[in-house]
Write an enzyme that holds these catalytic residues in place. Structure first.
Site, short mmCIF file in Angstrom:
data_model
loop_
_atom_site.label_atom_id
_atom_site.label_comp_id
_atom_site.label_asym_id
_atom_site.label_seq_id
_atom_site.Cartn_x
_atom_site.Cartn_y
_atom_site.Cartn_z
N ASN A 79 0.83 -1.21 0.00
CA ASN A 79 0.00 0.00 0.00
C ASN A 79 0.86 1.26 0.00
OD1 ASN A 79 -2.34 -1.52 0.07
ND2 ASN A 79 -2.73 -1.19 2.24
N ARG A 101 -5.80 2.10 -12.59
CA ARG A 101 -4.42 2.28 -12.13
C ARG A 101 -3.76 0.96 -11.77
NH1 ARG A 101 -4.54 6.66 -8.27
NH2 ARG A 101 -4.13 8.05 -10.03
N HIS A 153 -15.82 3.36 -13.95
CA HIS A 153 -15.60 2.57 -12.74
C HIS A 153 -16.82 1.72 -12.40
CE1 HIS A 153 -15.00 2.16 -8.23
NE2 HIS A 153 -13.84 1.76 -8.71
N HIS A 158 -15.27 -3.88 0.70
CA HIS A 158 -15.29 -3.16 -0.57
C HIS A 158 -16.70 -2.78 -1.03
CE1 HIS A 158 -14.48 -2.75 -5.03
NE2 HIS A 158 -13.46 -2.09 -4.54
N TYR A 188 -12.33 -9.86 -1.43
CA TYR A 188 -13.04 -8.61 -1.16
C TYR A 188 -14.49 -8.91 -0.83
CZ TYR A 188 -9.22 -6.18 -3.68
OH TYR A 188 -8.00 -5.69 -4.10
N ARG A 226 -11.32 -4.04 -13.66
CA ARG A 226 -10.19 -4.94 -13.38
C ARG A 226 -10.71 -6.37 -13.50
NH1 ARG A 226 -6.49 -1.50 -10.75
NH2 ARG A 226 -7.45 0.10 -9.44
#
Length: 719
Positions: A57, A438, A468, A625, A501, A408
């Protein structure tokens, strides 16, 4: 007559004292991650995992956030953030906080986790502790497996300081010419293509009277450091010290000037792989001042950018130990269950390389027609729900069209394979792949090209916006009628992260929702100025304004003597306009419960400002998440799920979708999820008005309430 509650108009809610700094709030989140490694109750190998995640991170934080602050400083930006900090003030505060955090992590691994590993027979040793037989083996190993890969780079008047690549681990070496007595400096890169930890053969394990050794090894850089003579024959190696460099790795693509967005991003990726300016130097604490100064000067850094490490550098490599087959040192294994609503669904099965549906079962579309279905990952199976939804659509002769967004996805994704199969089966397949996700840009380019070559219509998104949102739309012909099936999720279409997640997904064939998704895909793939949606809140079109109006609606209920209540679960809360609206709501008596995993710029518990607001963060074995938004609405409760956090970037610079949940049963399920999380007294941290997070513990004989364990139990009991 009920008395109307009013807002104190004398208070300036834009005052920076009512807001936390975004970057410092993120550091506190990462510290909560590190606390999972600090906690003795966390299984040992999981403690290594959280230590590695903390480091990983931080790498991204420096590559993006610190790099951005440094660019602002270099450009002479002095504009204050809404919490009242200049870029330089932020950088100084971050450095001060981070130095203490990294020191704590360093001490944890070197003096606690390393010893606990040894007790379990896992011995990561230092070279100086090896006996002669072990050293001889490693010398031979070095000659055969490591030496051919190494390239020493001299630094002198004819050899300028070499370029140090991003996130690379290196050795700074001081050598002496025995004839001239001149000292020289050289850099040796520790190859990332080789394993970070070199295991010794079992026959060479050190003898010990304690627990038998099950693994013994040594860091790669120490093997190199103690065999440097081979790289500098005829010279005297006087000393060497490890160091690690982090560089600016954010992409900067001028989308509106790019003729081909895919090619433009590929070019930026090449630049990032090389790396831009250095933003951090990690160096062993024993490094002499002269070497330290040379590295700082040549990398064009300042002392504030240097982080001294007593032990190993690059602790994200500790994930290596998670592959060890020692279940007692890990969390109890968890296998996602198939949701009860999908127990009757057919599965796609293989038969001599052909795909077909199981017989004597319903297809997934018939089950969705009966009622909306909610899935909660990883407690409920991603493969048996989302992947089956797309895979069955690929082989169903009645399906005409599949449309999906991919932000993703995993490298071996069954969803990618299903989309390729659907195109081969002559269905119209449209996939919007976000090339600007990213650190996943390279993977997404690979999948975009493969999908295009297979006949899938691939769209790369909109100029100036990241797509997104997590949506899928299946169009199916049924008895002379066209029916649309929708999936709206909070997480990515990624089977690997679906096991790590916590996320939610809603399946529905409600006409209004299908019409909304059709309009949204037209916005994404064509030319559309659609402003009105029936069930969706869409960014950047109407989401922020709709959320503000819903908050204001709770205010109006309170002002008329009624009850107001908002519960919101998300990853981050940053947007100042939303925060100000929440402060106003709190002032009139609206009860506000926020479950914010990461960044929270809102300051709760201020008398007269935010005394009705509580904020918790839950950190556990799964990464929280999911996004859920509940509003009491005068008793006519509304619950929403979707992809967006309450951050300015989500409202303005991203395409996001949140949907109203119409099904009463599912709405109640989501309320129960929120209730369980708000009652967590094991993994929850409560944010105080001071900015400190205080971990909750059971008190006064209360039962332990670990929300993630409760959800696992609930999933099993639903079978």
């Amino acid at each position: 007559m009920t008395q109307t509650k009013s807002v104190d108009l004398t208070i300036n809610l834009k005052d920076n004292k009512y807001y936390f700094n975004r970057e410092l709030s993120w550091l506190e989140f990462n510290y909560r991650v590190l606390n999972e490694a600090l906690a003795a109750c966390t299984p040992l190998l999981e403690r290594l995992k959280f230590t590695a995640i903390f480091s990983s991170n931080l790498d991204e934080f420096f590559m993006v956030r610190i790099a951005g602050l440094k660019q602002q400083i270099q450009a002479g930006v002095t504009k204050l953030t809404f919490d009242g900090c200049t870029p330089l003030e932020q950088l100084v505060a971050i450095s001060e906080r981070l130095h203490s955090l990294i020191k704590e992590q360093d001490y944890l691994f070197e003096y606690t986790l390393r010893n606990l590993l040894a007790v379990q027979g896992i011995r990561l040793v230092n070279y100086i502790d090896l006996d002669q037989k072990q050293r001889k083996y490693l010398h031979q190993y070095f000659d055969i497996n490591i030496f051919p890969v190494l390239t020493p780079l001299a630094v002198d008047t004819s050899h300028p300081f070499p370029y140090i690549s991003n996130l690379s681990l290196n050795l700074g070496v001081v050598i002496c010419n025995p004839e001239t007595k001149e000292e020289h400096f050289a850099r040796v890169k520790v190859p990332s293509v080789l394993p970070r930890f070199i295991a010794l053969p079992q026959k060479l394990y050190s003898q010990t009277d304690s627990k038998p050794i099950v693994w013994q090894g040594i860091p790669l850089e120490q093997v190199i450091a103690h065999n440097l003579e081979a790289l500098f024959p005829g010279m005297i190696v006087q000393e060497c010290y490890p160091f690690r460099v982090t560089r600016n790795a954010d992409l900067s693509v001028e989308e509106d000037e790019a003729d081909d967005l895919l090619l433009a991003i590929e070019e930026e990726l090449r630049k990032r792989n090389i790396g831009r300016s250095a933003v951090r130097l990690e160096i062993h604490a024993s490094t002499p001042k002269l070497i330290r100064q040379k590295l700082v000067e040549d990398l064009e850094l300042e002392e504030i950018d240097v982080y001294d490490i007593q032990g190993l550098l690059g602790l994200k490599d500790l994930l290596y130990f998670l592959s060890f087959p020692y279940p007692k040192l890990k969390y109890e294994s968890w296998n996602s269950i198939i949701p009860k609503a999908l127990n009757k669904v057919k599965r796609i099965i293989s038969n001599n390389n052909n795909k077909k549906l199981e017989s004597k079962k319903q297809n997934i579309f018939s089950l969705i027609r009966q009622s909306d279905i909610l899935v909660h990952h990883p407690y409920q199976s991603f493969s048996a729900s989302v992947e089956q939804f797309v895979t069955q659509a690929a082989y169903d002769p009645d399906v005409l069209t599949i449309k999906m967004t991919l932000y993703r996805t995993s490298g071996d994704s069954p969803i990618i394979e299903a989309l390729i199969a659907a195109a081969a089966n002559e269905k119209q397949v449209v996939t919007l792949i976000e090339l600007k996700a990213r650190f996943d840009e390279e993977n997404n380019i690979i999948w975009a090209r493969r999908l295009e070559q297979s006949g899938v219509h691939v769209v790369y998104g909109l100029v100036g916006l990241k797509t997104h949102t997590k949506i899928a739309l299946i169009v199916r012909k049924e008895e002379e009628k066209i029916r649309r099936y929708a999936h709206i999720g909070t997480g990515n279409y990624n089977s690997k992260t679906a096991n790590l997640y916590t996320d939610l997904g809603l399946f529905s064939c409600r006409e209004e929702l299908g019409a909304d998704l059709t309009d949204l895909f037209n916005f994404l793939t064509g030319y559309s100025c659609q402003k009105l949606y029936r069930k969706l809140l869409v960014a950047p079109v109407n989401m922020r304004n709709r959320i503000l109006s819903m908050i204001n609606r709770e205010v109006e209920h309170c002002q008329k003597g009624g009850k107001g209540h908002i519960v919101a679960k998300m990853n981050s809360l940053v947007d100042p306009e939303i925060i100000e609206a929440l402060y106003l709501a709190s002032q009139v008596g609206v009860k506000i419960d926020l479950i914010i995993r990461g960044i929270c710029c809102l300051r709760p518990g201020i008398e007269g400002i935010s005394s009705n607001i509580k904020v918790i963060s839950i950190i556990g074995r799964f990464l929280e998440h999911s996004r859920i938004f509940y509003l009491y609405n005068g008793g006519r409760k509304e619950v929403y799920i979707g992809s967006a956090d309450w951050m300015t970037r989500n409202f303005v610079r991203r395409v996001e979708a949140i949907t109203l949940v119409d099904d009463l049963k599912i709405s109640c399920e989501l309320e129960e999820i929120l209730r369980v999380m708000l009652g967590d007294n094991c993994q929850a941290w409560e944010l105080k008005s001071s900015g400190n997070y205080v971990r909750r513990f059971p008190i006064n004989g209360n039962y332990k309430k670990n929300s993630q364990k409760i959800f696992m139990k609930m999933a099993l009991e639903s079978l």
